[in-house]
Design an enzyme around this catalytic site. Sequence first.
Site, PDB file in Angstrom:
ATOM      1  CG  HIS A 229       4.424  -6.289  -1.002  1.00 36.48           C
ATOM      2  ND1 HIS A 229       4.633  -4.961  -1.448  1.00 36.48           N
ATOM      3  CD2 HIS A 229       3.285  -6.756  -1.523  1.00 36.48           C
ATOM      4  CE1 HIS A 229       3.333  -4.768  -2.086  1.00 36.48           C
ATOM      5  NE2 HIS A 229       2.626  -5.759  -1.929  1.00 36.48           N
TER       6      HIS A 229
ATOM      7  CE  LYS B 186      -3.358  -1.282  -0.699  1.00 40.91           C
ATOM      8  NZ  LYS B 186      -3.801  -1.841  -1.855  1.00 40.91           N
ATOM      9  CB  CYS B 187       4.315   1.983   0.316  1.00 44.32           C
ATOM     10  SG  CYS B 187       4.029   1.784   2.088  1.00 44.32           S
TER      11      CYS B 187
ATOM     12  CB  THR C 143      -0.474  -0.250  -8.338  1.00 40.87           C
ATOM     13  OG1 THR C 143      -0.840  -1.196  -7.145  1.00 40.87           O
ATOM     14  CG2 THR C 143      -1.298  -0.690  -9.519  1.00 40.87           C
ATOM     15  CD1 TRP C 144       1.601   6.478  -9.979  1.00 39.60           C
ATOM     16  CD2 TRP C 144       1.760   7.207  -7.849  1.00 39.60           C
ATOM     17  NE1 TRP C 144       1.656   7.822 -10.114  1.00 39.60           N
ATOM     18  CE2 TRP C 144       1.661   8.008  -8.737  1.00 39.60           C
ATOM     19  CE3 TRP C 144       1.762   7.342  -6.407  1.00 39.60           C
ATOM     20  CZ2 TRP C 144       1.977   9.432  -8.122  1.00 39.60           C
ATOM     21  CZ3 TRP C 144       1.828   8.519  -6.236  1.00 39.60           C
ATOM     22  CH2 TRP C 144       1.805   9.484  -6.807  1.00 39.60           C
TER      23      TRP C 144
ATOM     24  N   GLY D 256      -5.965   7.999  -2.614  1.00 38.55           N
ATOM     25  CA  GLY D 256      -4.640   8.658  -3.198  1.00 38.55           C
ATOM     26  C   GLY D 256      -4.474   9.923  -2.682  1.00 38.55           C
TER      27      GLY D 256
ATOM     28  NE  ARG E 179       0.059   6.189   1.174  1.00 40.23           N
ATOM     29  CZ  ARG E 179      -1.191   6.090   0.649  1.00 40.23           C
ATOM     30  NH1 ARG E 179      -1.245   4.879   0.326  1.00 40.23           N
ATOM     31  NH2 ARG E 179      -1.932   6.984   0.450  1.00 40.23           N
TER      32      ARG E 179
ATOM     33  NE  ARG F   1      -8.342   3.907   0.738  1.00 35.67           N
ATOM     34  CZ  ARG F   1      -8.300   4.982   1.370  1.00 35.67           C
ATOM     35  NH1 ARG F   1      -9.443   5.610   1.827  1.00 35.67           N
ATOM     36  NH2 ARG F   1      -7.126   5.616   1.866  1.00 35.67           N
TER      37      ARG F   1
HETATM   38  S1  PPS Z   1      -0.440  -2.935  -3.084  1.00 35.85           S
HETATM   39  O1  PPS Z   1      -1.735  -3.603  -3.037  1.00 35.85           O
HETATM   40  O2  PPS Z   1       0.477  -3.199  -2.057  1.00 35.85           O
HETATM   41  O3  PPS Z   1       0.276  -3.290  -4.517  1.00 35.85           O
HETATM   42  O4  PPS Z   1      -0.946  -1.494  -3.082  1.00 35.85           O
HETATM   43  P1  PPS Z   1      -0.148  -0.405  -3.780  1.00 35.85           P
HETATM   44  O5  PPS Z   1      -0.264  -0.247  -4.896  1.00 35.85           O
HETATM   45  O6  PPS Z   1       1.133  -0.164  -3.017  1.00 35.85           O
HETATM   46  O7  PPS Z   1      -0.938   1.037  -3.040  1.00 35.85           O
HETATM   47  C1  PPS Z   1      -2.175   1.232  -3.272  1.00 35.85           C
HETATM   48  C2  PPS Z   1      -2.256   2.697  -2.864  1.00 35.85           C
HETATM   49  O8  PPS Z   1      -1.711   3.570  -3.803  1.00 35.85           O
HETATM   50  C3  PPS Z   1      -2.841   4.460  -4.148  1.00 35.85           C
HETATM   51  N1  PPS Z   1      -2.336   4.914  -5.771  1.00 35.85           N
HETATM   52  C4  PPS Z   1      -2.197   6.131  -5.934  1.00 35.85           C
HETATM   53  N2  PPS Z   1      -1.943   7.260  -5.492  1.00 35.85           N
HETATM   54  C5  PPS Z   1      -1.571   8.300  -6.060  1.00 35.85           C
HETATM   55  N3  PPS Z   1      -1.536   8.545  -7.400  1.00 35.85           N
HETATM   56  C6  PPS Z   1      -1.665   7.182  -7.948  1.00 35.85           C
HETATM   57  N4  PPS Z   1      -1.497   7.003  -9.558  1.00 35.85           N
HETATM   58  C7  PPS Z   1      -2.049   5.918  -7.462  1.00 35.85           C
HETATM   59  N5  PPS Z   1      -2.265   4.849  -7.831  1.00 35.85           N
HETATM   60  C8  PPS Z   1      -2.371   4.023  -6.896  1.00 35.85           C
HETATM   61  C9  PPS Z   1      -4.032   3.841  -4.090  1.00 35.85           C
HETATM   62  O9  PPS Z   1      -5.365   4.738  -4.170  1.00 35.85           O
HETATM   63  C10 PPS Z   1      -3.834   3.368  -2.605  1.00 35.85           C
HETATM   64  O10 PPS Z   1      -3.917   4.213  -1.649  1.00 35.85           O
HETATM   65  P2  PPS Z   1      -5.145   4.791  -0.879  1.00 35.85           P
HETATM   66  O11 PPS Z   1      -4.571   5.668   0.224  1.00 35.85           O
HETATM   67  O12 PPS Z   1      -5.820   3.480  -0.201  1.00 35.85           O
HETATM   68  O13 PPS Z   1      -5.954   5.484  -1.799  1.00 35.85           O
END
Ligand code: PPS
Length: 287
Positions: free
Chosen positions: A99, A46-47, A50-51, A249, A118, A247
């Site tokens: 991870h 969650k840090c 995916t981004w 971000g 994060r 969700r």
């Molecule tokens: S995982 O399941 O560990 O792979 O999740 P991970 O991708 O590391 O983290 C998901 C959180 O990243 C936010 N997210 C983004 N934030 C800003 N910009 C972009 N483009 C973006 N893409 C993914 C995502 O919304 C999750 O955070 P939260 O706080 O839940 O919104």
Amino acid sequence: MRKGLKPSYTLHKNFRLPMGFPPENWDSGLTYQAQATDTFIVTYPKCGTTWTQHIVWMLSHDGELFPVGKNINLEVPHLEEVGNDFVKSLSEPRFIKTHLTYDLTPYNPNSKYIYIARNPFDCAVSFYYHTQGFVKYYDFAEGTFDDFFECFINGEVDWGDYFDNLVSWVQHKNDQNVLFLTYESMKNNPKMNIVAIAKFLGDNYLEKIENPQILESILHHTSFTNMSQNQSRWSSQRPANMTPFIRNGKVGDWKSHFSVYQTQRLSQKLRIRTAGTEAENLWQIPE
Ligand code: PPS
């Protein structure tokens, strides 16, 4: 009195895995021989994984749109989920998500490692919604943030303790084959961080983003707003009544979830666990 709910996990050796996650893939993933051409995207869950997976995918595809119908976790695979054979079957150069802590991550002095940290407050909130939403992995649909917080602060969640992961990697922050970024900096200045990633990957990636159309395309398509579209590209399905995977971000969403006491406890753990490491100054620690 209601007893705190706990998510369900598969207990495997000393690890908690999401249910349905094949333990044999976990084991074989850990034996993967890192190649000189590999780049690992490393995070605690969650840090910003995916981004960053999306950014490196677009960089390696000249700014092309990530197609609907594909899943990023098959293109930039999650090592301990898919295992050794799957990763080896991909052509080089490979981008690999993990991870794992530093000591467990397959190492090659010529491989590259992009680590994204994060702040633990927003991470805990994001991890809560993840755990609640993926009902088939955790059976925690009725779990509250307060329930999850106790598991998170005790490191009793999948991939273990947040601080074990962060501290293991921050010690290698300045290694020549490690690029250490923060989610907060990516939010604050995505362009600068995309350029830093391209530079770290090497001249042929830097050349790509010298084309303003490629850089603009990556910036545009990897924004939160655009990644919120067609989310089947990023994760497996979750029930429609749950929060989406992409969700919120935001930086600071934790303030609407944490009690004063929870804030004090996590701040205290952050202070103690990062004391004397470069992680102690990554974020302002709430009182
Ligand atoms: S995982 O399941 O560990 O792979 O999740 P991970 O991708 O590391 O983290 C998901 C959180 O990243 C936010 N997210 C983004 N934030 C800003 N910009 C972009 N483009 C973006 N893409 C993914 C995502 O919304 C999750 O955070 P939260 O706080 O839940 O919104």
